[in-house]
Design a protein around this motif. Structure first.
Motif, PDB file in Angstrom:
ATOM      1  N   MET A  68       0.755  -1.125   0.132  1.00  0.00           N
ATOM      2  CA  MET A  68       0.007   0.079  -0.006  1.00  0.00           C
ATOM      3  C   MET A  68       1.024   1.294   0.028  1.00  0.00           C
ATOM      4  N   ALA A  69       1.928   1.182   0.809  1.00  0.00           N
ATOM      5  CA  ALA A  69       2.692   2.378   0.786  1.00  0.00           C
ATOM      6  C   ALA A  69       3.488   2.400  -0.585  1.00  0.00           C
ATOM      7  N   ARG A  70       3.828   1.419  -1.269  1.00  0.00           N
ATOM      8  CA  ARG A  70       4.507   1.486  -2.777  1.00  0.00           C
ATOM      9  C   ARG A  70       3.362   2.050  -3.595  1.00  0.00           C
ATOM     10  N   ASP A  71       2.124   1.868  -3.488  1.00  0.00           N
ATOM     11  CA  ASP A  71       1.000   2.228  -4.347  1.00  0.00           C
ATOM     12  C   ASP A  71       1.069   3.745  -4.250  1.00  0.00           C
ATOM     13  N   ARG A  72       0.978   4.252  -2.777  1.00  0.00           N
ATOM     14  CA  ARG A  72       1.011   5.737  -2.698  1.00  0.00           C
ATOM     15  C   ARG A  72       1.962   6.443  -3.235  1.00  0.00           C
ATOM     16  N   GLU A  73       3.289   5.930  -3.206  1.00  0.00           N
ATOM     17  CA  GLU A  73       4.449   6.411  -3.454  1.00  0.00           C
ATOM     18  C   GLU A  73       4.329   6.557  -5.283  1.00  0.00           C
ATOM     19  N   THR A  74       4.018   5.577  -5.928  1.00  0.00           N
ATOM     20  CA  THR A  74       3.822   5.237  -7.230  1.00  0.00           C
ATOM     21  C   THR A  74       2.991   6.513  -7.725  1.00  0.00           C
ATOM     22  N   THR A  75       1.685   6.537  -7.256  1.00  0.00           N
ATOM     23  CA  THR A  75       0.634   7.547  -7.493  1.00  0.00           C
ATOM     24  C   THR A  75       1.287   8.950  -7.324  1.00  0.00           C
ATOM     25  N   GLU A  76       1.800   9.233  -6.322  1.00  0.00           N
ATOM     26  CA  GLU A  76       2.368  10.404  -6.070  1.00  0.00           C
ATOM     27  C   GLU A  76       3.496  11.028  -7.185  1.00  0.00           C
ATOM     28  N   HIS A  77       4.404  10.041  -7.351  1.00  0.00           N
ATOM     29  CA  HIS A  77       5.373   9.920  -8.489  1.00  0.00           C
ATOM     30  C   HIS A  77       4.859  10.415  -9.728  1.00  0.00           C
ATOM     31  N   LEU A  78       3.761   9.564 -10.203  1.00  0.00           N
ATOM     32  CA  LEU A  78       3.163   9.712 -11.388  1.00  0.00           C
ATOM     33  C   LEU A  78       2.544  11.378 -11.494  1.00  0.00           C
ATOM     34  N   ILE A  79       1.635  11.544 -10.402  1.00  0.00           N
ATOM     35  CA  ILE A  79       1.080  12.860 -10.367  1.00  0.00           C
ATOM     36  C   ILE A  79       2.312  13.990 -10.449  1.00  0.00           C
ATOM     37  N   ALA A  80       3.252  13.884 -10.025  1.00  0.00           N
ATOM     38  CA  ALA A  80       4.317  14.880  -9.755  1.00  0.00           C
ATOM     39  C   ALA A  80       4.697  15.073 -11.378  1.00  0.00           C
ATOM     40  N   GLU A  81       4.859  14.043 -11.943  1.00  0.00           N
ATOM     41  CA  GLU A  81       5.531  13.967 -13.462  1.00  0.00           C
ATOM     42  C   GLU A  81       4.338  14.334 -14.416  1.00  0.00           C
ATOM     43  N   GLY A  82       3.153  14.742 -14.092  1.00  0.00           N
ATOM     44  CA  GLY A  82       2.098  15.199 -14.998  1.00  0.00           C
ATOM     45  C   GLY A  82       1.205  14.137 -15.359  1.00  0.00           C
ATOM     46  N   TRP A  83       1.102  13.213 -14.717  1.00  0.00           N
ATOM     47  CA  TRP A  83       0.178  12.174 -15.170  1.00  0.00           C
ATOM     48  C   TRP A  83      -1.275  12.296 -14.187  1.00  0.00           C
ATOM     49  N   THR A  84      -2.203  11.787 -14.965  1.00  0.00           N
ATOM     50  CA  THR A  84      -3.441  11.393 -14.389  1.00  0.00           C
ATOM     51  C   THR A  84      -3.422  10.142 -13.932  1.00  0.00           C
ATOM     52  N   VAL A  85      -3.613   9.795 -12.540  1.00  0.00           N
ATOM     53  CA  VAL A  85      -3.864   8.606 -12.148  1.00  0.00           C
ATOM     54  C   VAL A  85      -5.060   8.054 -11.659  1.00  0.00           C
ATOM     55  N   LEU A  86      -5.363   6.761 -12.341  1.00  0.00           N
ATOM     56  CA  LEU A  86      -6.870   6.567 -11.988  1.00  0.00           C
ATOM     57  C   LEU A  86      -6.648   5.231 -11.592  1.00  0.00           C
ATOM     58  N   ARG A  87      -7.025   4.861 -10.246  1.00  0.00           N
ATOM     59  CA  ARG A  87      -7.024   3.466  -9.471  1.00  0.00           C
ATOM     60  C   ARG A  87      -8.276   3.150  -9.326  1.00  0.00           C
ATOM     61  N   PHE A  88      -8.289   1.665  -9.536  1.00  0.00           N
ATOM     62  CA  PHE A  88      -9.774   1.012  -9.442  1.00  0.00           C
ATOM     63  C   PHE A  88      -9.364  -0.256  -8.632  1.00  0.00           C
ATOM     64  N   TRP A  89     -10.481  -0.990  -8.157  1.00  0.00           N
ATOM     65  CA  TRP A  89     -10.342  -2.217  -7.389  1.00  0.00           C
ATOM     66  C   TRP A  89     -10.705  -3.334  -8.397  1.00  0.00           C
ATOM     67  N   GLU A  90     -10.147  -4.479  -8.327  1.00  0.00           N
ATOM     68  CA  GLU A  90     -10.676  -5.389  -9.390  1.00  0.00           C
ATOM     69  C   GLU A  90     -12.060  -5.918  -8.940  1.00  0.00           C
ATOM     70  N   HIS A  91     -12.814  -5.610  -8.156  1.00  0.00           N
ATOM     71  CA  HIS A  91     -14.289  -6.004  -7.763  1.00  0.00           C
ATOM     72  C   HIS A  91     -15.089  -4.896  -8.584  1.00  0.00           C
ATOM     73  N   GLU A  92     -14.636  -3.660  -9.077  1.00  0.00           N
ATOM     74  CA  GLU A  92     -15.456  -2.667  -9.705  1.00  0.00           C
ATOM     75  C   GLU A  92     -15.827  -3.143 -11.182  1.00  0.00           C
ATOM     76  N   ALA A  93     -17.013  -2.920 -11.397  1.00  0.00           N
ATOM     77  CA  ALA A  93     -17.567  -3.329 -12.517  1.00  0.00           C
ATOM     78  C   ALA A  93     -16.638  -2.785 -13.907  1.00  0.00           C
TER      79      ALA A  93
END
Length: 133
Positions: free
Chosen positions: A83-108
């Protein structure tokens, strides 16, 4: 753990199929820029949109997460690091100008595909406006 599917999961394949059918083109398992050994499940590189579909067990879904009782402390630390790695990756991508969309496997998959498609369309519209000005 070596037998656990880490890419091309059922949830990822379902979403990718719907995105492709909608005419959207993307990269699969795209490396996270500047972060070795990390990948984006579905990447729209031109629009800089990263789609990550997280497994409920491995990424700590608030609805479905479970923790094994055997070797409980080791598993707790392992899943917390994920979970910490997920947060770090998201923060890094946002800092690089990416839009990050995270979804759970159970979502339709249909709902995920609609949200991703809307984000891609928004980003493309923004880029087009920027060129005209």
């Amino acid at each position: 753990m070596s037998r656990q599917v880490s890419k091309d999961t059922g949830a990822e394949l379902a979403v990718r199929q719907l995105l492709h059918a909608a005419g959207l083109r993307y990269r699969v398992e795209y490396p996270v820029p500047g972060m070795p050994r990390r990948r984006i499940d579905i990447a729209f590189t031109g629009a800089k949109i990263a789609v990550l579909i997280d497994g409920c067990f491995w990424h700590g879904c608030p609805q479905h997460a479970t923790y094994p009782k055997a070797n409980a402390e080791w598993w707790r630390q392992k899943l917390d690091r994920n979970m910490a790695r997920d947060r770090e990756t998201t923060e890094h991508l946002i800092a690089e100008g990416w839009t990050v969309l995270r979804f759970w496997e159970h979502e339709a998959p249909e709902e995920v595909a609609v949200r991703v498609g809307a984000a891609v369309e928004r980003r493309q519209t923004e880029r087009t406006r920027g060129r005209r000005e």
